[in-house]
Enzyme design. Sequence first.
Site, PDB file in Angstrom:
ATOM      1  N   ASP A 172      29.826  50.248  35.770  1.00 13.26           N
ATOM      2  CA  ASP A 172      29.280  51.596  35.678  1.00 13.26           C
ATOM      3  C   ASP A 172      28.371  51.835  36.880  1.00 13.26           C
ATOM      4  O   ASP A 172      27.463  51.028  37.145  1.00 13.26           O
ATOM      5  CB  ASP A 172      28.466  51.730  34.379  1.00 13.26           C
ATOM      6  CG  ASP A 172      28.615  53.107  33.754  1.00 13.26           C
ATOM      7  OD1 ASP A 172      28.864  53.186  32.537  1.00 13.26           O
ATOM      8  OD2 ASP A 172      28.487  54.099  34.492  1.00 13.26           O
TER       9      ASP A 172
ATOM     10  N   ASP B 182      28.809  57.579  36.847  1.00  8.69           N
ATOM     11  CA  ASP B 182      28.039  58.364  35.888  1.00  8.69           C
ATOM     12  C   ASP B 182      27.692  59.739  36.465  1.00  8.69           C
ATOM     13  O   ASP B 182      27.094  59.833  37.539  1.00  8.69           O
ATOM     14  CB  ASP B 182      26.748  57.591  35.589  1.00  8.69           C
ATOM     15  CG  ASP B 182      25.985  58.175  34.436  1.00  8.69           C
ATOM     16  OD1 ASP B 182      26.539  58.201  33.324  1.00  8.69           O
ATOM     17  OD2 ASP B 182      24.844  58.624  34.630  1.00  8.69           O
TER      18      ASP B 182
ATOM     19  N   GLU C 180      32.731  60.529  36.006  1.00  9.49           N
ATOM     20  CA  GLU C 180      32.359  61.284  34.806  1.00  9.49           C
ATOM     21  C   GLU C 180      31.877  62.644  35.275  1.00  9.49           C
ATOM     22  O   GLU C 180      30.917  62.721  36.063  1.00  9.49           O
ATOM     23  CB  GLU C 180      31.264  60.577  34.014  1.00  9.49           C
ATOM     24  CG  GLU C 180      30.952  61.309  32.716  1.00  9.49           C
ATOM     25  CD  GLU C 180      29.595  60.994  32.147  1.00  9.49           C
ATOM     26  OE1 GLU C 180      28.680  60.653  32.917  1.00  9.49           O
ATOM     27  OE2 GLU C 180      29.424  61.083  30.916  1.00  9.49           O
TER      28      GLU C 180
ATOM     29  N   HIS D 201      30.701  55.969  24.470  1.00  6.53           N
ATOM     30  CA  HIS D 201      29.353  55.670  23.954  1.00  6.53           C
ATOM     31  C   HIS D 201      28.499  56.916  23.775  1.00  6.53           C
ATOM     32  O   HIS D 201      27.389  56.852  23.249  1.00  6.53           O
ATOM     33  CB  HIS D 201      28.667  54.685  24.905  1.00  6.53           C
ATOM     34  CG  HIS D 201      28.443  55.276  26.257  1.00  6.53           C
ATOM     35  ND1 HIS D 201      29.489  55.595  27.118  1.00  6.53           N
ATOM     36  CD2 HIS D 201      27.313  55.657  26.888  1.00  6.53           C
ATOM     37  CE1 HIS D 201      28.998  56.127  28.217  1.00  6.53           C
ATOM     38  NE2 HIS D 201      27.677  56.187  28.102  1.00  6.53           N
ATOM     39  N   ASP D 202      29.000  58.058  24.277  1.00 10.53           N
ATOM     40  CA  ASP D 202      28.260  59.326  24.151  1.00 10.53           C
ATOM     41  C   ASP D 202      28.855  60.258  23.096  1.00 10.53           C
ATOM     42  O   ASP D 202      28.329  61.356  22.897  1.00 10.53           O
ATOM     43  CB  ASP D 202      28.313  60.107  25.483  1.00 10.53           C
ATOM     44  CG  ASP D 202      27.556  59.440  26.594  1.00 10.53           C
ATOM     45  OD1 ASP D 202      27.938  59.648  27.757  1.00 10.53           O
ATOM     46  OD2 ASP D 202      26.597  58.717  26.286  1.00 10.53           O
TER      47      ASP D 202
HETATM   48  O1  TEU Z   1      26.405  61.076  30.245  1.00 13.98           O
HETATM   49  C1  TEU Z   1      26.315  62.386  30.735  1.00 13.98           C
HETATM   50  C2  TEU Z   1      26.314  63.385  29.602  1.00 13.98           C
HETATM   51  O2  TEU Z   1      26.575  64.531  29.779  1.00 13.98           O
HETATM   52  C3  TEU Z   1      26.023  62.850  28.237  1.00 13.98           C
HETATM   53  O3  TEU Z   1      24.888  62.040  28.404  1.00 13.98           O
HETATM   54  C4  TEU Z   1      25.580  63.828  27.218  1.00 13.98           C
HETATM   55  O4  TEU Z   1      25.207  63.043  26.098  1.00 13.98           O
HETATM   56  C5  TEU Z   1      26.612  64.768  26.696  1.00 13.98           C
HETATM   57  O5  TEU Z   1      25.974  65.512  25.726  1.00 13.98           O
HETATM   58  C6  TEU Z   1      27.806  64.038  26.073  1.00 13.98           C
HETATM   59  O6  TEU Z   1      28.542  65.011  25.331  1.00 13.98           O
HETATM   60  C7  TEU Z   1      26.139  60.022  31.161  1.00 13.98           C
HETATM   61  C8  TEU Z   1      26.146  58.720  30.384  1.00 13.98           C
HETATM   62  O7  TEU Z   1      27.447  58.515  29.829  1.00 13.98           O
HETATM   63  C9  TEU Z   1      25.100  58.822  29.309  1.00 13.98           C
HETATM   64  O8  TEU Z   1      25.139  57.712  28.413  1.00 13.98           O
HETATM   65  C10 TEU Z   1      23.748  58.926  29.964  1.00 13.98           C
HETATM   66  O9  TEU Z   1      22.759  59.134  28.971  1.00 13.98           O
HETATM   67  C11 TEU Z   1      23.711  60.086  30.969  1.00 13.98           C
HETATM   68  O10 TEU Z   1      24.865  60.197  31.790  1.00 13.98           O
HETATM   69  C12 TEU Z   1      22.552  59.920  31.924  1.00 13.98           C
HETATM   70  O11 TEU Z   1      22.812  58.807  32.762  1.00 13.98           O
END
Ligand code: TEU
Length: 557
Positions: free
Chosen positions: A99, A200, A256, A332-333
């Site tokens: 990542d 990310d 992403e 994970h999100d």
């Molecule tokens: O995620 C970006 C992001 O848009 C998500 O965090 C957000 O939660 C969205 O609502 C998902 O539907 C990335 C990472 O995957 C996330 O875990 C981190 O918290 C975020 O960036 C900041 O680095």
Amino acid sequence: MTKKNWWQEAVVYQVYPMSFQDSDGDGIGDIGGLTQRLPYIKQLGADVIWLNPIYCSPNKDNGYDISDCQNIQPTYGTMAQYDEMLETAHKLGLKIMMDLVVNHTSDQHQWFIESKKSKDNPYRDYYIWHDPVDGHEPNNWGSFFSGSAWKFDEATGQYFLHLFADVQPDLNWENPVVRNEVWDLMTFWLDKGIDGFRMDVINLISKTAGLPDIPKPDNAIYSDATAVANGPRLNEFLQEMNSKVLSHYDVMTVGEMPGATPEKAQEYTNLKGDELNMVFQFEHIALTPNPDERLTKWNDAKVKLTDLKASLSKWQIGLDGKGWNSLYWNNHDQPRAVSRFATDDPKYRVKAAKMLGTTLHMLQGTPYIYQGEEIGMTNVKLDDISQYEDIETLNAYQQFVVEEKIVDKETMMRYFATMSRDHARTPMQWASAENAGFTTGKPWFNLNPNYTDINVEAALADDDSVFYYYQKLIQLRHEHELIVYGNYEAIDSEDNDVFAYRRHYNGQTLLVLSNFTNQTVMRDYGQNDANQVLISNYTDNKNNVLRPYETQVYLFE
Ligand code: TEU
């Protein structure tokens, strides 16, 4: 005709390390635990592992607030253990994709500690500092994690930008010194032999010059953070990254990209290969309307199938022959796939999990399996805000329930029950034994109590489990170029019960039928003329009948 690459034929398994497998009894997953479980991932048939951040971090955003990107977080283990894991994975024929978090760092990163010391510190311009405007924040930008995207620093009398938490200051990509620091850290990991990067929120790195206000709902205090995405120099930065670093290695890259469109993704994943291989777009996981646009992602609506079909079809057609899709239901999100897109009712959960797997894995693109999806893990029932851990969830509660009072607690708890990232972060369910075999210590986060029934041990002992079904889906992708490269034909876009589509390649046709309901329906798409049924979640496919959550894949040659 799409050029053929290994990363187009691969299937990726995502490991969220802190919730995957603990090997030292501290209740937190670690690298030693991942090494122990590599044979399991190999048995599933995945080709690549995407490993969420394991770098030094204060862990305010579970590792996405990085304080040292070239050293391992001690709770995860040592660099020697990392090197052993990487070597073991490669020996098993598994690739490792790391990542890359370079839109921001932790506020505990040495760069930011220096930057905030003074306005003339050499590191000041590593981040985005701005004088107050009329005594307030420089613009109306909102944070993804609620509130303003600006924090005032008393010591130097300026604000700094943070599109996420205020402990995650945004890096200043306009500064070539910052870009060279990023190229160096990428090269450090690539020279260790990793096989790629998941990047990310990489489409946030370019901010519009002058940082102008962004249009927002009249009754909202701040603009939607996603509106910052796809800035004016993004292509230039990605092309510089590619020419300076990526083009020197045979690696896989996925960006992403919240707010990406198929048209933009055609640029970012173009066939010249001078930017990235593929993107994670957010359209299909953000289809449910919320009653108040100020509430951004938070709602408890069920996804409408015709909306899901329209979105996935648009991306299939939009990138066919022009770029490449990543395919995912969850990560994970996101909440657990079977709970979000089908049903976790015990009566139908297994059928529904297999149906979702089929629907996604028969599309054009690279499929991603989030840990536990392959055994049909579900959302977890949490009754009180104190049971949640995720910073995004907790900040949303504070802003929308406590401070702005635009939604009551009960309603917001229903929204969290549907959408919180915490549903994906309950420990992996390995066995029915204590703590699901995840740890011998106290788990860092709630286990889903259903681990006694839903676990790897039970899945491996059951020939009809979701695990073996996912194993078969991956095997089919490895066997049929039609599944990887075939173009996509949508069928009956207005049908709100069945997701049907075809794939075509070199004279072959695939017909995929998925019943997204708990009702039996009839559909005739000529499946009786097929040469064979490649896979189904029911044994005796009755012609034209689709039972609850039934899925069928037909091959015509
Ligand atoms: O995620 C970006 C992001 O848009 C998500 O965090 C957000 O939660 C969205 O609502 C998902 O539907 C990335 C990472 O995957 C996330 O875990 C981190 O918290 C975020 O960036 C900041 O680095």
